[in-house]
Scaffold this motif. Structure first.
Motif, mmCIF file in Angstrom:
data_model
loop_
_atom_site.group_PDB
_atom_site.id
_atom_site.type_symbol
_atom_site.label_atom_id
_atom_site.label_comp_id
_atom_site.label_asym_id
_atom_site.label_seq_id
_atom_site.Cartn_x
_atom_site.Cartn_y
_atom_site.Cartn_z
ATOM 1 N N GLY A 138 0.817 -1.212 0.000
ATOM 2 C CA GLY A 138 0.000 0.000 0.000
ATOM 3 C C GLY A 138 0.846 1.255 0.000
ATOM 4 N N ILE A 141 2.397 2.459 -3.424
ATOM 5 C CA ILE A 141 1.548 3.264 -4.305
ATOM 6 C C ILE A 141 1.396 4.679 -3.762
ATOM 7 C CG2 ILE A 141 -0.666 3.378 -5.467
ATOM 8 C CD1 ILE A 141 0.692 0.924 -6.184
ATOM 9 N N LEU A 142 1.227 4.757 -2.427
ATOM 10 C CA LEU A 142 1.034 6.058 -1.798
ATOM 11 C C LEU A 142 2.225 6.970 -2.085
ATOM 12 C CD1 LEU A 142 -1.154 7.169 0.151
ATOM 13 C CD2 LEU A 142 0.447 6.723 1.992
ATOM 14 N N ILE A 174 -4.334 1.273 -4.074
ATOM 15 C CA ILE A 174 -3.607 1.036 -2.829
ATOM 16 C C ILE A 174 -4.188 -0.189 -2.109
ATOM 17 C CG2 ILE A 174 -3.203 1.964 -0.515
ATOM 18 C CD1 ILE A 174 -3.020 4.733 -1.772
#
Lengths: 201, 121
Positions: A138, A141-142, A174
């Protein structure tokens, strides 16, 4: 999430290219021979993953995989992502050759960060490994979305606006990415845990 | 690179379809005195037989409507085809995987050569 040709100012593109070359060189120096097959397989997966489109409401999203590449490859992730993005840009017309440096930075830095994070927080239990995998997936991607906004800021866009937009567009990615990473890591942990003792040195 | 090999066949198909569509009705249009302007002129000139002219006009209009309809389908097909050509396919994916494995194969080869040259390392 790709920056296209002609979006960024020339100086930024060149600087990003230089940084990418440096990063790829450094990660090339740290590669051990026995890791080469693993890196090849992960690079291939990264390269192909962007073709898997998951339908989502009116649009579709595709996996980006910086987090899981970082978790599996450690410092070799940068080289892997640079190679994968280069082939994506010439074969799939994703991004562009002039923006390749920026794209590699955008995906490579989160991969490195997630790799270190993953090694730092994964313990020895399946649960902790799975959680670490999800976090890495996650967060990859953030961070990539944040870097995208930063790059677009240099081309004269409003940073906060672009960041919000990029973040909103990638919230489903995400979540999906975190789930996929968690599943991948937990599977590898059960089947072949030595793959997770990555090239981190 | 693969794309360039694949593209010509559908492109030629579309090209010839368009050529056919544009050329096939031409003799017909010629027989009907060509463009609508020409028909208008014909109507103005042959005031002794307005009934016949109206018939010609109706035929022409119907013909034009049909052509427009067919052209629209063709345009839609071209757009779909363009999209299909743009979209990376299995071939590109396999090519890329081949490149990656090849690159890392070369790297492994170099590494093994270096190892053989100074075995104590």
């Amino acid at each position: 999430m790709h920056i296209s040709d002609g979006v960024l100012p020339t100086t930024i593109s060149l600087a990003a290219y230089a940084a990418t070359a440096l990063g790829a060189g450094l990660s090339l120096k740290r590669i051990r021979q026995e890791d080469l097959p693993k890196i090849a397989v992960v690079t291939s997966s990264f390269f192909v993953a962007s073709l898997i489109h998951l339908p989502l409401g009116p649009t579709s999203v595709h996996l980006l995989m910086p987090g899981i590449v970082g978790a599996l490859l450690g410092s070799a992730a940068f080289l892997s992502i640079a190679v994968g993005l280069f082939l994506q840009s010439i074969l799939f017309q994703f991004g562009g050759l002039t923006a390749l440096g920026a794209n590699a930075i955008m995906m490579g830095l989160p991969a490195l960060f997630c790799g270190f994070l993953f090694q730092a927080i994964r313990g020895t239990t399946l649960l902790r490994n799975t959680i670490a995998g999800a976090l890495a997936g996650g967060l990859g991607i953030l961070l990539a979305a944040a870097l995208l906004a930063a790059f677009l800021y240099t081309s004269g866009e409003d940073f906060i606006g672009v960041a919000k937009l990029a973040l909103a567009a990638h919230i489903p990615v995400i979540l999906i990415e975190a789930a996929v990473s968690a599943f991948t890591v937990s599977f590898i942990f059960r089947v072949k845990p030595e793959l997770l003792h990555s090239v981190l040195r | 690179m693969q794309k360039n090999f694949r593209a010509p066949v559908p492109c030629f198909l579309v090209f010839f379809t368009i050529i056919f569509l544009f050329h096939a009705p031409m003799p017909l249009a010629g027989a009907d005195e060509g463009t609508p302007e020409a028909v208008h002129d014909a109507i103005a000139a042959s005031s002794e037989d307005p009934e016949n002219c109206r018939e010609v006009m109706a035929l022409l209009k119907e013909h034009e409507a049909r052509l427009t309809r067919e052209l629209r389908t063709i345009k839609r097909e071209i757009a779909a085809l363009n999209q299909a050509v743009e979209e990376p396919g299995v071939r590109d994916a396999v090519a890329g995987i081949g490149y990656i494995l090849g690159l890392f194969g070369i790297a492994a080869f170099m590494a093994s050569r270096r190892k053989n040259r100074n075995p104590e390392k």
